[in-house]
Design an enzyme around this catalytic site. Structure first.
Site: not given
Length: 250
Positions: A100, A169
């Site tokens: 992430h 993302e």
């Protein structure tokens, strides 16, 4: 046909008591939905380590799968503050987020350590959710494609594409309220799929996903689901996301 995945990332939120209450309210919201569509979608909750056992127990027998937010590449050892694949698997965890952008930004995660974490997850039967994406500066410089391709090539060395989820993302859209246009997200995800030889693995979009934009996002042919941040903390909002109704293409 590729599966539809709706994954919530709680990040560093919710005590065990709050997690129990969330699951109670989410269950009520999903059961009262007129669409009945939730059963056709895999719901994943990626929760803090302290909530894993509670969420696994409370969601047993439901459509909700439990996910973690990180794991170490070693099975055990002197790695203070880390958690291993065997520990997660024993708790009933099925998915784990790897790479992430917040892990990369705040904790020095690199594509090389991401690769090792991906391998560890797969070694223990966990499905990793690999996050890739560009910054605002890279986007403005026209480097989106080359940056993401580089991330993929470095992170996926020796990794089985059959047991993998990818989440695109764009960093500039995470927690900012800015959302990548649905058509642009679809274009980049299509590029990712093409680079991987048109692999039929699920590719998600993440970045300020909410009930107000989920229908348009899920109308895009390349988007197989979403990785939801802040909106996954509200059970009513998350239920509306799970029960999206994809809009017909304009």
């Amino acid at each position: 046909m590729r599966p539809i995945l709706i994954a919530g990332n709680w990040k560093m939120h919710k005590t065990q008591a709050e997690a129990r209450e969330f699951l109670r309210e989410l269950g009520l919201a999903l059961r009262s939905s007129p669409s009945g569509s939730a059963s056709q979608r895999q719901i994943i909750l990626c929760v803090p380590f302290t909530d894993l056992a509670v969420v696994a127990e409370q969601s047993r027998g439901s459509d909700i799968a439990v996910g973690a937010q990180n794991l170490h590449w070693e099975d055990q050892g002197a790695f203070t503050g880390e958690i291993s694949g065997p520990m997660l698997a024993e708790l009933g965890v099925r998915y784990v987020i790897v790479g992430h952008s917040e892990r990369r930004q705040y904790f020095g995660e690199t594509d090389e350590t991401v690769n090792r974490r991906l391998a560890a997850a797969q070694r223990h039967g966990l499905t990793p959710i690999l996050c890739v994406g560009e910054s605002q500066q890279q986007r403005e410089q026209g480097l989106t494609e080359s940056w993401i391709v580089g991330q993929l090539d470095r992170a996926l060395q020796g990794i089985d594409l059959e047991n993998l989820v990818i989440a695109y993302e764009p960093i500039w859209a995470i927690g900012t309220g800015q959302t990548c246009a649905a058509q642009e997200a679809n274009r980049v995800i299509g590029l990712i799929r093409q680079h991987l030889g048109n692999a039929q693995l699920p590719i998600l979009y993440g970045g300020s996903v909410k009930a107000g934009n989920i229908d348009e996002l899920m109308a895009q042919p390349e988007i197989d689901g979403v990785l939801v941040g802040g909106a996954s903390l509200d059970p009513q909002e998350f239920a509306r996301i799970v029960n999206f109704q994809a809009l017909a293409p304009a």
